[in-house]
Design a protein around this motif. Structure first.
Motif, PDB file in Angstrom:
ATOM      1  N   ASN A 138       2.542 -17.286 -12.921  1.00 32.82           N
ATOM      2  CA  ASN A 138       2.210 -16.072 -13.654  1.00 32.82           C
ATOM      3  C   ASN A 138       3.449 -15.195 -13.834  1.00 32.82           C
ATOM      4  N   ARG A 139       3.401 -14.315 -14.814  1.00 27.78           N
ATOM      5  CA  ARG A 139       4.569 -13.495 -15.180  1.00 27.78           C
ATOM      6  C   ARG A 139       4.915 -12.496 -14.081  1.00 27.78           C
ATOM      7  N   THR A 140       3.910 -11.981 -13.372  1.00 28.81           N
ATOM      8  CA  THR A 140       4.158 -10.977 -12.337  1.00 28.81           C
ATOM      9  C   THR A 140       4.992 -11.545 -11.204  1.00 28.81           C
ATOM     10  N   ALA A 141       4.762 -12.808 -10.854  1.00 30.54           N
ATOM     11  CA  ALA A 141       5.469 -13.433  -9.738  1.00 30.54           C
ATOM     12  C   ALA A 141       6.963 -13.572  -9.989  1.00 30.54           C
ATOM     13  N   GLN A 142       7.387 -13.467 -11.223  1.00 32.05           N
ATOM     14  CA  GLN A 142       8.805 -13.630 -11.552  1.00 32.05           C
ATOM     15  C   GLN A 142       9.557 -12.289 -11.520  1.00 32.05           C
ATOM     16  N   LYS A 143       8.893 -11.213 -11.146  1.00 33.51           N
ATOM     17  CA  LYS A 143       9.513  -9.888 -11.218  1.00 33.51           C
ATOM     18  C   LYS A 143       9.703  -9.279  -9.835  1.00 33.51           C
ATOM     19  N   TRP A 144      10.618  -8.327  -9.772  1.00 34.66           N
ATOM     20  CA  TRP A 144      10.842  -7.567  -8.554  1.00 34.66           C
ATOM     21  C   TRP A 144      11.483  -6.237  -8.933  1.00 34.66           C
ATOM     22  N   THR A 145      11.461  -5.297  -8.011  1.00 33.26           N
ATOM     23  CA  THR A 145      12.192  -4.054  -8.173  1.00 33.26           C
ATOM     24  C   THR A 145      12.382  -3.451  -6.790  1.00 33.26           C
ATOM     25  N   TYR A 146      12.923  -2.253  -6.747  1.00 34.23           N
ATOM     26  CA  TYR A 146      13.129  -1.568  -5.474  1.00 34.23           C
ATOM     27  C   TYR A 146      12.660  -0.134  -5.612  1.00 34.23           C
ATOM     28  N   LEU A 147      12.513   0.536  -4.485  1.00 33.75           N
ATOM     29  CA  LEU A 147      12.047   1.914  -4.509  1.00 33.75           C
ATOM     30  C   LEU A 147      13.226   2.885  -4.509  1.00 33.75           C
ATOM     31  N   ARG A 148      13.078   3.930  -5.296  1.00 35.30           N
ATOM     32  CA  ARG A 148      14.035   5.031  -5.325  1.00 35.30           C
ATOM     33  C   ARG A 148      13.345   6.272  -4.766  1.00 35.30           C
ATOM     34  N   TYR A 149      14.111   7.228  -4.373  1.00 36.53           N
ATOM     35  CA  TYR A 149      13.477   8.414  -3.793  1.00 36.53           C
ATOM     36  C   TYR A 149      14.331   9.662  -4.007  1.00 36.53           C
ATOM     37  N   THR A 150      13.645  10.763  -4.019  1.00 32.08           N
ATOM     38  CA  THR A 150      14.261  12.082  -4.016  1.00 32.08           C
ATOM     39  C   THR A 150      13.810  12.780  -2.734  1.00 32.08           C
ATOM     40  N   SER A 151      14.088  14.027  -2.621  1.00 32.34           N
ATOM     41  CA  SER A 151      13.708  14.747  -1.404  1.00 32.34           C
ATOM     42  C   SER A 151      12.198  14.855  -1.235  1.00 32.34           C
ATOM     43  N   ASN A 152      11.454  14.722  -2.323  1.00 34.20           N
ATOM     44  CA  ASN A 152       9.996  14.872  -2.211  1.00 34.20           C
ATOM     45  C   ASN A 152       9.212  13.825  -2.994  1.00 34.20           C
ATOM     46  N   ASP A 153       9.865  12.721  -3.380  1.00 31.72           N
ATOM     47  CA  ASP A 153       9.146  11.717  -4.178  1.00 31.72           C
ATOM     48  C   ASP A 153       9.728  10.336  -3.929  1.00 31.72           C
ATOM     49  N   VAL A 154       8.837   9.335  -3.955  1.00 33.23           N
ATOM     50  CA  VAL A 154       9.236   7.928  -3.850  1.00 33.23           C
ATOM     51  C   VAL A 154       8.616   7.197  -5.028  1.00 33.23           C
ATOM     52  N   TYR A 155       9.418   6.459  -5.777  1.00 35.26           N
ATOM     53  CA  TYR A 155       8.917   5.823  -7.000  1.00 35.26           C
ATOM     54  C   TYR A 155       9.675   4.523  -7.259  1.00 35.26           C
ATOM     55  N   PRO A 156       9.063   3.584  -7.992  1.00 32.06           N
ATOM     56  CA  PRO A 156       9.723   2.302  -8.271  1.00 32.06           C
ATOM     57  C   PRO A 156      10.800   2.442  -9.338  1.00 32.06           C
ATOM     58  N   ASN A 157      11.885   1.714  -9.143  1.00 30.32           N
ATOM     59  CA  ASN A 157      12.926   1.650 -10.165  1.00 30.32           C
ATOM     60  C   ASN A 157      12.391   0.952 -11.412  1.00 30.32           C
ATOM     61  N   THR A 218      11.674  -3.164  -0.986  1.00 24.52           N
ATOM     62  CA  THR A 218      11.703  -4.023  -2.156  1.00 24.52           C
ATOM     63  C   THR A 218      10.291  -4.397  -2.566  1.00 24.52           C
ATOM     64  N   VAL A 219      10.023  -4.374  -3.859  1.00 24.54           N
ATOM     65  CA  VAL A 219       8.701  -4.698  -4.404  1.00 24.54           C
ATOM     66  C   VAL A 219       8.759  -6.079  -5.039  1.00 24.54           C
ATOM     67  N   TYR A 220       7.841  -6.951  -4.650  1.00 23.01           N
ATOM     68  CA  TYR A 220       7.768  -8.312  -5.193  1.00 23.01           C
ATOM     69  C   TYR A 220       6.412  -8.532  -5.845  1.00 23.01           C
ATOM     70  N   GLY A 221       6.404  -9.242  -6.980  1.00 25.90           N
ATOM     71  CA  GLY A 221       5.157  -9.540  -7.669  1.00 25.90           C
ATOM     72  C   GLY A 221       4.415 -10.696  -7.053  1.00 25.90           C
ATOM     73  N   LEU A 222       3.085 -10.591  -7.020  1.00 23.40           N
ATOM     74  CA  LEU A 222       2.233 -11.657  -6.501  1.00 23.40           C
ATOM     75  C   LEU A 222       1.384 -12.295  -7.598  1.00 23.40           C
ATOM     76  N   ASP A 223       0.605 -11.464  -8.301  1.00 24.97           N
ATOM     77  CA  ASP A 223      -0.392 -12.020  -9.206  1.00 24.97           C
ATOM     78  C   ASP A 223      -0.768 -10.969 -10.245  1.00 24.97           C
ATOM     79  N   ASP A 224      -1.163 -11.449 -11.427  1.00 17.74           N
ATOM     80  CA  ASP A 224      -1.622 -10.518 -12.458  1.00 17.74           C
ATOM     81  C   ASP A 224      -3.107 -10.707 -12.762  1.00 17.74           C
ATOM     82  N   GLY A 225      -3.810 -11.432 -11.885  1.00 20.05           N
ATOM     83  CA  GLY A 225      -5.226 -11.699 -12.129  1.00 20.05           C
ATOM     84  C   GLY A 225      -6.125 -10.631 -11.539  1.00 20.05           C
ATOM     85  N   ALA A 226      -7.412 -10.812 -11.771  1.00 17.95           N
ATOM     86  CA  ALA A 226      -8.403  -9.889 -11.212  1.00 17.95           C
ATOM     87  C   ALA A 226      -8.650 -10.231  -9.743  1.00 17.95           C
TER      88      ALA A 226
END
Length: 411
Positions: A138-157, A218-226
């Motif tokens: 599946n397409r999700t399994a081929q993707k990854w990203t990492y988390l970024r943060y500020t002093s009051n927020d954490v969000y994916p790159n 680090t964020v890794y993709g697993l699945d895009d199904g229900a």
């Protein structure tokens, strides 16, 4: 004026016609020989092309073994393959998953874990189960990203190319990497759902993490199904089998050969999804190379399950390193992560179609000379072509070698 009316004699005409007929016969026979040779060459090259494409898929998955896996116990149960024989290569529900699990010279067994007709695994062939987030289709399994943060927020790159970014509600997992003098420890950050190891992806999915400190997330993709994923990784199995529905096997394959399959374990139910990657396969054998003393050098080779070895290590040492318990933390050495350096896979496959005018060698060696006791030990590494009645077929041993780049042993 004298005009010469003399023409060709009957004998001269017959001789000329004979020469032309002989020339045409020779040319026709040569043309037929060229066509026959070209046809054989085309079929052989067709097999080679199929082999190259299919085995590159295998090589990719071998190199990805361990990608996106964690090294510390998760504390949340998970499930893998639902039925035999694939479930023999499951890890315990609370244990750290092994990057690779293999079976050696299997007995003939019917695979009941598929989503369609049954498959009979060829006897005396090996089995490979590769675990990594990227080995799913599946397409999700081929993707990854990492988390970024500020002093009051954490969000994916977010990447520049939108095609590389996760879609909303893709099933992903979050890993935390901690570096210390003892090495690198990778742990799962549980999801926000009850008893879940995964997250439905969104730009705010990780906002509950108030501080990332010096650790890497680090964020890794697993699945895009229900539905909920059943494992915190993906898994791809390789083996040689014959579908019980004989119409799905190419008619030109030698009798009792099989198909090399890549199968993925379905996240929603644990069944296998079959993808044929090479037809007319007689055998698959696996050889593993180990650094058992931790000096960074190969010192031991084993068969698929570690029951036979060459080199300085013992079969007991290798089988202990391959055991589930040995891979339950990142600090135990030897284990698969810290000791496995190389994976060799040998595929014996038919080239072209049956050729009554050709006689194959009666035996064919599987593996390198020094590995004869690790592939088919009953016959010193030789496959008995004559006993199988396959001497009118051409055979080739494909050799796939991979250094799993996500294992510490190769870093």
């Amino acid at each position: 004026m004298n005009i010469n009316h003399k023409g060709f004699t009957l004998v001269e005409l017959l001789m000329t016609m004979t020469v032309f007929i002989i020339a045409i016969i020779i040319a026709g026979n040569s043309f037929n020989a060229i066509l026959s040779h070209t046809s054989k060459l085309f079929r052989s090259e067709e097999s080679n092309i199929e082999g190259v494409v299919g085995l590159e898929i295998l090589r990719h998955d071998l190199q990805q073994a361990g990608y996106g896996l964690y090294t510390e116990p998760m504390g949340i149960d998970y499930s893998e393959a639902a039925a035999a024989p694939a479930n023999a290569y499951n890890d315990a529900a609370t244990n750290v998953p092994r990057p690779l699990v293999a079976g050696n010279n299997l007995a003939a067994v019917t695979d009941t874990s598929d989503t369609g007709p049954l498959f009979d695994i060829l006897p005396s062939t090996d089995y490979l189960a590769i675990k990594a987030t990227t080995v799913a289709r599946n397409r999700t399994a081929q993707k990854w990203t990492y988390l970024r943060y500020t002093s009051n927020d954490v969000y994916p790159n977010r990447w520049v190319s939108n095609a590389e970014n996760f879609a909303t509600n893709d099933k992903v997992m979050l890993l935390r990497r901690q570096i210390s003098t003892a090495g690198q420890a990778i742990s799962v950050v549980p999801g926000t759902l009850p008893n879940a190891f995964y997250y439905p992806f969104s730009n705010t999915a990780f906002s509950h993490l108030v501080s990332l400190s010096a650790d890497v997330y680090t964020v890794y993709g697993l699945d895009d199904g229900a539905g909920a994923p059943r494992m915190p990784f993906n898994r791809s199995d390789y083996f040689v089998a014959r579908p019980q529905d004989a119409t799905t096997i190419p008619a030109f394959c030698a009798p009792n050969t099989g198909i090399l399959y890549k199968t993925t374990v379905n996240q929603s139910g644990g069944k296998l999804n079959y993808v044929p990657i090479m037809d007319c396969v007689a055998d698959m054998q696996v050889v593993l190379g180990w650094d058992m003393n931790g000096d960074g050098m190969l010192d031991t080779y084993s068969n698929a399950d570690g029951s036979a070895v060459t080199g300085t290590g013992s079969s007991t040492d290798v089988q202990t390193a391959m055991a589930n318990a040995a891979n339950n933390t990142s600090t135990i050495t030897p284990n698969i992560r810290n000791s496995l350096k190389i994976i060799k896979v040998y595929i014996l496959a038919q080239q072209g179609r049956r050729d009554p005018g050709y006689t194959s060698p009666s035996t064919i060696q599987i593996g390198d000379n020094a590995e004869s006791s690790l592939t088919r030990p009953a016959t010193a590494g030789m496959y008995d072509i004559a006993a199988a009645g396959w001497q009118n077929y051409r055979w080739k041993v494909y050799r796939v070698i991979a250094h799993p780049k996500n294992l510490p042993a190769n870093q």
